[in-house]
Write an enzyme that holds these catalytic residues in place. Structure first.
Site, PDB file in Angstrom:
ATOM      1  N   THR A   1       3.415  -7.145   7.317  1.00  0.00           N
ATOM      2  CA  THR A   1       3.642  -5.755   7.473  1.00  0.00           C
ATOM      3  C   THR A   1       4.967  -5.258   6.534  1.00  0.00           C
ATOM      4  OG1 THR A   1       5.429  -6.564   9.287  1.00  0.00           O
ATOM      5  CG2 THR A   1       3.072  -5.954   9.999  1.00  0.00           C
TER       6      THR A   1
ATOM      7  N   VAL B   1       8.287 -10.719   3.993  1.00  0.00           N
ATOM      8  CA  VAL B   1       9.588 -10.365   4.732  1.00  0.00           C
ATOM      9  C   VAL B   1       9.366 -10.355   6.202  1.00  0.00           C
ATOM     10  CG1 VAL B   1      11.795  -9.100   5.168  1.00  0.00           C
ATOM     11  CG2 VAL B   1      10.832  -9.415   2.689  1.00  0.00           C
ATOM     12  N   SER B   2       8.290  -9.746   6.492  1.00  0.00           N
ATOM     13  CA  SER B   2       8.228  -9.531   8.110  1.00  0.00           C
ATOM     14  C   SER B   2       6.732  -9.435   8.420  1.00  0.00           C
ATOM     15  CB  SER B   2       8.675  -8.347   8.669  1.00  0.00           C
ATOM     16  OG  SER B   2       8.607  -8.294  10.121  1.00  0.00           O
ATOM     17  N   SER B   3       6.118  -9.710   9.655  1.00  0.00           N
ATOM     18  CA  SER B   3       4.677  -9.809  10.092  1.00  0.00           C
ATOM     19  C   SER B   3       4.536  -9.636  11.542  1.00  0.00           C
ATOM     20  CB  SER B   3       4.045 -11.122   9.572  1.00  0.00           C
ATOM     21  OG  SER B   3       4.643 -12.298  10.047  1.00  0.00           O
TER      22      SER B   3
END
Length: 305
Positions: free
Chosen positions: A68, A76-78
Site C-alpha cells: 500500500t 514501506v507499508s502493506s
C-alpha cells in the site's frame, strides 16, 4: 472468507468471524500495488477503466497481502494477508474490556477489526510515519471507527495510553523493546513477528515476559525507529543445499542473530532433528533477553540485542 474459514483461525474465538464480515476491507485499500515485469502497477478505486476498477475490488478481498505504500521502489507499508491477520487476532486471546496496543498502524484495517471487537476507546495504534497514520485515520473514519491513532516510534510504546492488556505488532522485530512489558498489566499477552515466526509472550511484570513461537510462519516489514539494526546476511555457501533453502534453518539463523556461525547452527539443526518453530522461545528478564530451544534455562540459549 473461505480461506480464513479453512485456516480455522477463529475456532478459539468465533467473534472474529463476525468482525471480518462487518469491516469492509476495500475502504482501507483505496489503492495498492501489484508486482509486474519491471516494477509495480497501481490499482485504485478511482480508475476510469471499469475493468481495472473491478480488478482493484477483487484484489481488495483476496486472501493476499497488499502493498500500500512504496517509496523509491521499496515497500514501506502493506495490508497483511487476511487469513494471517485472523490467526494473529485469535492468538492474541483478547477478552472483553482488554486495552490493546497495535504496533504498526498500516492501513488501519487491523485497528478497525480490534475496535469492532472491543470498542474504539480500548484500541490504540501507532506508526512512525505521519503519512501512514493520517491515511489510517481517514480509512477508519470512513468505516465508522475512531480508535486512538498515534504518530511515533512503536518501540517506545504509548505510555500515555498504558497500561495495556494486549500488544500486537504487525512488523518484524529484531529485539523485544523494554517499553512493551513495562507498559503492560501483569498477565498481558504480547504477539509479534520475530525472525520469520510469531512469538507469543506472557508478561509477568514490568521487567519479565516469556513465551514460545507459534507454528505459523510470518513475514512482515521491519519495525522502524529506535536504534535497532538488522543482522548482516550470512554466507551459507559452504552448507548443504537442503539447509540453505530450508525455511526452518533460516528461521534458526535469524533467531540466533550471529550468536552461532552458520556451520554451528547447521550442526545444531541436524542434531536436534530440524526443530520446528514451536520448540523455540524468548525470555525477557530485566535488562537481558534471550532466545532458546526447548527450555529457557537449558543448554541452547542465545542473547538478543
Amino acid at each position: 472468507m473461505r480461506e480464513i474459514d479453512a485456516s480455522r483461525a477463529w475456532d478459539a474465538d468465533p467473534v472474529w468471524r463476525e468482525a471480518f464480515q462487518a469491516v469492509p476491507r476495500h475502504l482501507f485499500v483505496p489503492y495498492y500495488y501489484i508486482g509486474v515485469v519491471g516494477g509495480y502497477e497501481r490499482r485504485w478505486d478511482g480508475d476510469p477503466d471499469p475493468r481495472r476498477r473491478e480488478q482493484w475490488l477483487r484484489g481488495a478481498y483476496a486472501d493476499a497481502p497488499l502493498a500500500t505504500l512504496m517509496r523509491d521502489g521499496r515497500l514501506v507499508s502493506s495490508s497483511s494477508q487476511p487469513s494471517l491477520m485472523a490467526q494473529m487476532l485469535a492468538e492474541l486471546e483478547v477478552e472483553d474490556g482488554n486495552a490493546v496496543l497495535e504496533i504498526g498502524a498500516g492501513t488501519g484495517y487491523n485497528a478497525a477489526l480490534l475496535a469492532h471487537r472491543l470498542g474504539d476507546d480500548l484500541v490504540t495504534t501507532i506508526d512512525l510515519d505521519p503519512e501512514i497514520t493520517e491515511a489510517a485515520r481517514q480509512h477508519l473514519a470512513a468505516a465508522g471507527y475512531h480508535p486512538t491513532v498515534v504518530t511515533g516510534d512503536g518501540a517506545r510504546g504509548v505510555p500515555e495510553r498504558a497500561p495495556f492488556d494486549r500488544i500486537i505488532a504487525t512488523c518484524t522485530l529484531s529485539s523485544i523493546p523494554d517499553a512493551w512489558p513495562a507498559q503492560c498489566n501483569p498477565g498481558a499477552r504480547i504477539l509479534a513477528p520475530f525472525a520469520s515466526g510469531l512469538i507469543a509472550l506472557r508478561v509477568r511484570d514490568a521487567g519479565h515476559a516469556e513465551g514460545r513461537f507459534l507454528h505459523t510462519p510470518a513475514y512482515f516489514v521491519p519495525l522502524r525507529g529506535g536504534t535497532r539494526t538488522e543482522p548482516e546476511p550470512q554466507d551459507l555457501g559452504g552448507l548443504p543445499h537442503r539447509a540453505r533453502g530450508h525455511e526452518l534453518f533460516r528461521f534458526l539463523l535469524a533467531l540466533t542473530q550471529r550468536s552461532l556461525d552458520p556451520y554451528e547452527a547447521y550442526q545444531l539443526w541436524e542434531r536436534e532433528q530440524r526443530p520446528a518453530r514451536e520448540r523455540f522461545g524468548i525470555t525477557v528478564s530485566g535488562d537481558r533477553s534471550w532466545s532458546w530451544l526447548d527450555d529457557p534455562k537449558g543448554p541452547y540459549a542465545w542473547p538478543l540485542p
